[in-house]
Structure formats: structure tokens, C-alpha cells
Design an enzyme around this catalytic site. Structure first.
Site, PDB file in Angstrom:
ATOM      1  N   GLU A 168     -20.807  11.782  -8.483  1.00  0.00           N
ATOM      2  CA  GLU A 168     -19.369  12.017  -7.779  1.00  0.00           C
ATOM      3  C   GLU A 168     -19.281  11.173  -7.794  1.00  0.00           C
ATOM      4  OE1 GLU A 168     -19.986  14.590  -4.782  1.00  0.00           O
ATOM      5  OE2 GLU A 168     -20.740  16.076  -5.467  1.00  0.00           O
TER       6      GLU A 168
ATOM      7  N   GLU B   5     -27.548  15.445  -1.969  1.00  0.00           N
ATOM      8  CA  GLU B   5     -26.842  15.053  -1.155  1.00  0.00           C
ATOM      9  C   GLU B   5     -27.410  15.066   0.046  1.00  0.00           C
ATOM     10  OE1 GLU B   5     -22.266  13.903  -2.331  1.00  0.00           O
ATOM     11  OE2 GLU B   5     -22.457  15.055  -0.281  1.00  0.00           O
TER      12      GLU B   5
END
Length: 618
Positions: free
Chosen positions: A270, A194
Site C-alpha cells: 500500500e 497488517e
């Protein structure tokens, strides 16, 4: 993956097969057959396993948050729900606790976890970092990186990149041989994590990609970011597959991904069925109907996903992370020890209603020939009988030789990563304000053993009004968990940060006592009760073993150890009111519990075992 990558994969498979034939020809007659190798890549919007379309039905489970003895049971639960892939982070700070000292043994044996997953019929997605986030202390970075004052983590700082490259090289030694093209179950490996939520330094990202390649990870690499142009643009690389992370609206998330990169496999790196908890806030639980709607949407369209989390487990010891908020009244938000996350498998490894609902949903979307195993029995639970804590030892009894300096030193400058630092100086008699540059994260103040108050970083407190005599002033400062997300983590040093002033004048000449609390063997307990801060000890006998929860309601704030194992934090402000005790940390016969209580007003004198957790905010 480019077309040339497919050709390269094919060439590697041919070369590997020829090498294998040569090795078999030269091997003794009793040699064991090599593990079957596979190819994994993608074309258009599909992943390809051995050249055939493959949908990842994944779930996240961090081996570091689950006792090693439970790994296989939890993976079997995953398989029985209909998942075919497990995702896991590596936390750098566990594997390299000091520079150049690596630990991949015992609880840290990631290679064994991967092998068990393969034995249980699961593929693996590896997320080696070097940054993990994951509500873990400093996002998994080792705190010793912060000892160098101007070193900048998650950047192209060559000192940081060199340390990260060294770590990934050690990971590669153990895990590169377990990729699918080499006979293992690892399908793909994530580059950083991320990064688009943090920055846009593509040179830095390329250095991590190159470090992974140099470490032997020659299979599919990917990045994962939030589904916005800024996050995708900052966190991806042109030659690495991007996937997106989200907790709702899969159609919108994948539309953004397609606008950014065109036709690539659609995957939720995710998908959030729940969320994590901060101290002093409400406990999070997932909304089953929303989860089923989103996962159903993906299953109907052969879209890959990974549930974050399938099983959260527990952040034992001092390893919880924290967030930073722009809210003036709550800037610092430390995470609880429980990482239950509202996941389909609860903290103790038991299926929840979401587990059974997802299992039924997945069963309707199985491929021809696929069947679901029966759901394994849940782990046995016991209610430990009530335990009286009848002996005490003062925390101050652990104070050894201090480090002396003119001004207070941060925890990292003291070559310490976790726990507490006891700061000591002298003050004149006055009724005045004590001011600190920053308090990270909770400071308890004493004079002659008398509590004077506290400064709590959660509340933005950096000063306190004192009325003191001339003499010694003590400040016990606790690291409540380093920030693990956002740009503030780069300066997340702990302890009492100067300058410190009293009545407007600087306080100089400090003594600092390290209290990492990683070894309590020096404690000498005596009958009776000592006021906080103090350790309290009790013993209990067990005839049978099982997981249990220790109920800490009635206590204030502190830590708990069972037979030397650090369970984590408790705090009356909730929402977590119980601490999980793994069966493997208990023994038949005599057991010991030690509680460090930090609040003078706490009324606890005993603890009780339960078979279920308690989440509330008194």
C-alpha cells in the site's frame, strides 16, 4: 518463495497441461478453448511472470465501494493511467451477513469483478481477509461474531478460526479457479492484513494461511505490514512473502524490509497518495509532488507498488468504520461516507491532476512494446434540481414489539448489526446525573417527545445532567461505525452499555426497539413537517441520468435514501457536505428521496443536486 515451491509450481503446470490435453481429447468438437494459464513467483528481488521479470504497477479499488455498473469503467481508467494490476479487499460482513448465509451475487459478485479485470487486461491482487481494516465497519468482520460475549476475533480462539475458515472456504470456491495457474488473473493472495499492527500470534497467522491453502489458493501468498521490526516480526510468516505499506520514504521502508528478510522482491503493498476523513476534521488531499517523487523512485528501480487508493469510491449505507485515539478530547473518530481518499480517480470516477501527472510519469517507464490506452471519457454528471421535502414520518412510527430485559442489552445481543436501538425505561422526578457504562456511539435523550440532550462518544461523554419528571425516558442510540483498526476492535459492541444509573441508583426494567433501517417500506408519510427524529420525503422527475451529488448543507445530522438506496451519512460538522448518487440508482421520470434528520435545530427543508462534491467544516 522457496526453490521447492518453484519445482512444485512447475510440476503443477505440467500436470495441469496433461489434464487439459486429456480433457480436450475427450471433449466434443465444439468445446471452447481453455483460458491461458501462467506462472507467477519470484526469485531474488524480482517477481517472475512466466519466468520473466515483472513489475507490479498496481492500484487499489474496492468493488464493494463502486456500483457494479461502474466496475468496467473504473478498471479502464486504471489501465489508461498505466497500471497493470488491481488490488481489492473482500469484506466478510457483506458476504456472510448471518452465520452460514453467504451472498456472492449482484453487487457482491467478486468473481465477476475479477473476470472483468481480466477482460480489461489487468492482473488482480486478492485480499480476502478475514480482516481488512480499510475504514470499513469492524474492519470487515461481521458483527454477529461479537454476539458471543467471550469470543476473541483476530486470535487463535477456535470458534473465531472456525468461522473464518468457513468463510475463506466459500471465497475459495469462487476465486481459487481464477488464479493465474488456472487461467485467471489473480497473481497473489494476502494472508490476513497488517497483523503486525495488532499482535504477534504466529499460530493464528498460520491458521489463516492454512485456511487459504485448504480453500484452494495454491499460488503465491503474501503478508503486508508497516516497515518496522515490530510490525514485520509480528505480522509475517517464514514461508510467506512479506511486503511493506507506507506513505513516504520508500528507500527507508525497503531498507527495513531487507534487514528483516534479506533479498526478496521489493513491493509497496500500500502506497498512500491520500488519506481518509473523520467527521469533524479536515478533508485530506494528496501532495502531488511527493507522490511523483516516491512513485518515480520506485519506477526507476523496478520496484512494485500498489496505490492505496487508486479510486476510493463511497462507503454506502452503514458500512463506515472508525478509529480510536488516545486523545482525551477525541477518543472515538468515525469515518465519513465519502471514501474519496484524495485518490487519483475521485469519488465519482473522474481523473484528478494526480491522475494525469502519474500517467505521464508511468508513460516514461513503460517496457518495450507497452502503450497506454487513451483516457476514457469521465462519467456524465447531472445537477438534480432543487427538491422540496414536503412530507414527514416520525422515526418512532417504526417502533414494533420491544425486547424486554432488566438491564439494557447491546445491539449484538439484540441480534442486530447496524442502525439504531431505541431504549426505554422509567425514571423518578429529579434533577440529577444520568451515567452509562458506555455510549456507542451517539445517544439522543427524550421525555414525552421533548429533547433533553445528547451523549457523544466522540467527546468521551458517558453522562448528562437531567431535570425530568417521573415517567418514561427514551434514549435513541446510533451505531456510528465500529472501530476497524487496533486492539479495541475486539470489544467493539454497540448500543447503550450498562450499568446505567440516575441519581446514583441503577435504572432497571428496559424496553429495547430494534431500528436497523434496512427496510423503510413501513413508513407512512403525511403532508407537513415533523420535528426530529423524523423522516422527510420528496419526489423529483428526471429526463436524463448521470451521477450527482446531493448537497446537505443547511441540514443537521442524519441519513439519505434515493429510491430505496442508502447513500450514507451527512453531518453539518463536515468535512463531507455532499453525498454521491450513482446514476444507476436514479431513473427517468419519478424518483424519491428520503432524509432522516436527527437534530431538532436543523433548518433544512429542501436539497439541491450538484455536479461536484463539497468538503468543508462550517
Amino acid at each position: 518463495m522457496t526453490h521447492s515451491s518453484h519445482w512444485n509450481q512447475g510440476f503443477r503446470r505440467i500436470a495441469g497441461a496433461l489434464a487439459l490435453l486429456g480433457a480436450l481429447a475427450a471433449a466434443p468438437a465444439m468445446a471452447q478453448p481453455a483460458a491461458a494459464t501462467h506462472s507467477f513467483g519470484w526469485k531474488g528481488e524480482q517477481f517472475l511472470l512466466d519466468g520473466k521479470p515483472f513489475v507490479i504497477r498496481g492500484g487499489e479499488m474496492h468493488f464493494s465501494r463502486v456500483p457494479r455498473e461502474h466496475w468496467r469503467d473504473r478498471l479502464r481508467m486504471m489501465k489508461a493511467m498505466g497500471l497493470n494490476t488491481v488490488g481489492t479487499y473482500l469484506f466478510w460482513n457483506l458476504h456472510e451477513p448471518r452465520p452460514g448465509q453467504f451472498d456472492f451475487s449482484g453487487q457482491n459478485d467478486i468473481a465477476e469483478f475479477v473476470r472483468i479485470a481480466q477482460e480489461e487486461g489487468l492482473w488482480v491482487i486478492l485480499r480476502p481477509g478475514p480482516y481488512a481494516c480499510a475504514e470499513w465497519e469492524l474492519g470487515g468482520f461481521p458483527a454477529w461474531l461479537l454476539k458471543t460475549p467471550d469470543l476473541r476475533i483476530r486470535t487463535s480462539d477456535p470458534r473465531y478460526v472456525a468461522a473464518a475458515t468457513r468463510f475463506l472456504g466459500e471465497v475459495g470456491k469462487r476465486l481459487a479457479p481464477l488464479q493465474v495457474a488456472h487461467g485467471g488473473p489473480i497473481l497473489m493472495v494476502q494472508v490476513e492484513n497488517e497483523y503486525g499492527s495488532f499482535g504477534a500470534d504466529h499460530g493464528y497467522m498460520a491458521s489463516i494461511r492454512d485456511a487459504l491453502r485448504a480453500a484452494g489458493f495454491d499460488g503465491l501468498l503474501y503478508t503486508a505490514d508497516g516497515p518496522t521490526p515490530q510490525m514485520l516480526g509480528g505480522g509475517t510468516l517464514p514461508d510467506v512473502l512479506p511486503v511493506v505499506n507506507f506513505g513516504g520514504d520508500p528507500a527507508g521502508a525497503f531498507a527495513e524490509l531487507e534487514k528483516f528478510r534479506g533479498r526478496t522482491p521489493r513491493m509497496a503493498g500500500e502506497y498512500y497518495p491520500g488519506w481518509f476523513d473523520h467527521w469533524g476534521e479536515q478533508h485530506h488531499t494528496g501532495q502531488v509532488d511527493n507522490i511523483l517523487k516516491d512513485i518515480g523512485w520506485m519506477l526507476e528501480r523496478d520496484v512494485s507498488f500498489s496505490l492505496y487508493m487508486f479510486h476510493g469510491g463511497t462507503t454506502f449505507g452503514f458500512m463506515n468504520g472508525a478509529n480510536y485515539s488516545d486523545q482525551e478530547n477525541r477518543p472515538y473518530q468515525p469515518d465519513t461516507s465519502s471514501y474519496d481518499y484524495g485518490a487519483p480517480l475521485d469519488e465519482a470516477g473522474r481523473p484528478t491532476p494526480a491522475y494525469h501527472a502519474l500517467r505521464k510519469l508511468i508513460a516514461r517507464h513503460l517496457k518495450p512494446g507497452e502503450t497506454l490506452p487513451e483516457v476514457p471519457p469521465s462519467p456524465p454528471m447531472i445537477a438534480i434540481p432543487r427538491i422540496g421535502l414536503t412530507q414527514s414520518a416520525a422515526l418512532a412510527s417504526l417502533l414494533a414489539e420491544p425486547v424486554r430485559a432488566v438491564r439494557p442489552l447491546a445491539m449484538e445481543q439484540l441480534d442486530q448489526s447496524y442502525g439504531f436501538v431505541w431504549y426505554r425505561t422509567r425514571v423518578p422526578a429529579a434533577k440529577a446525573t444520568l451515567e452509562a457504562g458506555d455510549v456507542r456511539d451517539m445517544a439522543l435523550l427524550y421525555q414525552d417527545g421533548k429533547p433533553l440532550g445528547a451523549m457523544d462518544r466522540r467527546l468521551g461523554q458517558r453522562s448528562i445532567e437531567l431535570d425530568v419528571d417521573a415517567g418514561q425516558l427514551d434514549l435513541l442510540v446510533e451505531n456510528m461505525g465500529r472501530i476497524n483498526y487496533g486492539r479495541r476492535l475486539v470489544d467493539e459492541r454497540k448500543g447503550l452499555l450498562g450499568p446505567v444509573r440516575f441519581a446514583g441508583k441503577p435504572l432497571l426494567e428496559w424496553e429495547m426497539f430494534r431500528l436497523p433501517l434496512d427496510d423503510l417500506s413501513r413508513l407512512s408519510f403525511a403532508d407537513g413537517w415533523l420535528e426530529a427524529p423524523a423522516f422527510h420525503r420528496g419526489t423529483f422527475r428526471l429526463r436524463r441520468l448521470g451521477d450527482s451529488y446531493i448537497d446537505m448543507r443547511g441540514w443537521g445530522r442524519g441519513h439519505v435514501w434515493i429510491n430505496g438506496h442508502h447513500l450514507g451519512r451527512y453531518w453539518r460538522i463536515g468535512p463531507q457536505q455532499t453525498l454521491l448518487v450513482p446514476a444507476q440508482w436514479l431513473r427517468r421520470g419519478d424518483n424519491e428521496i428520503v432524509v432522516l434528520e436527527l437534530e431538532a435545530a436543523a433548518r433544512g427543508r429542501s436539497v439541491q443536486g450538484l455536479t461536484d462534491p463539497v468538503f468543508d467544516t462550517p
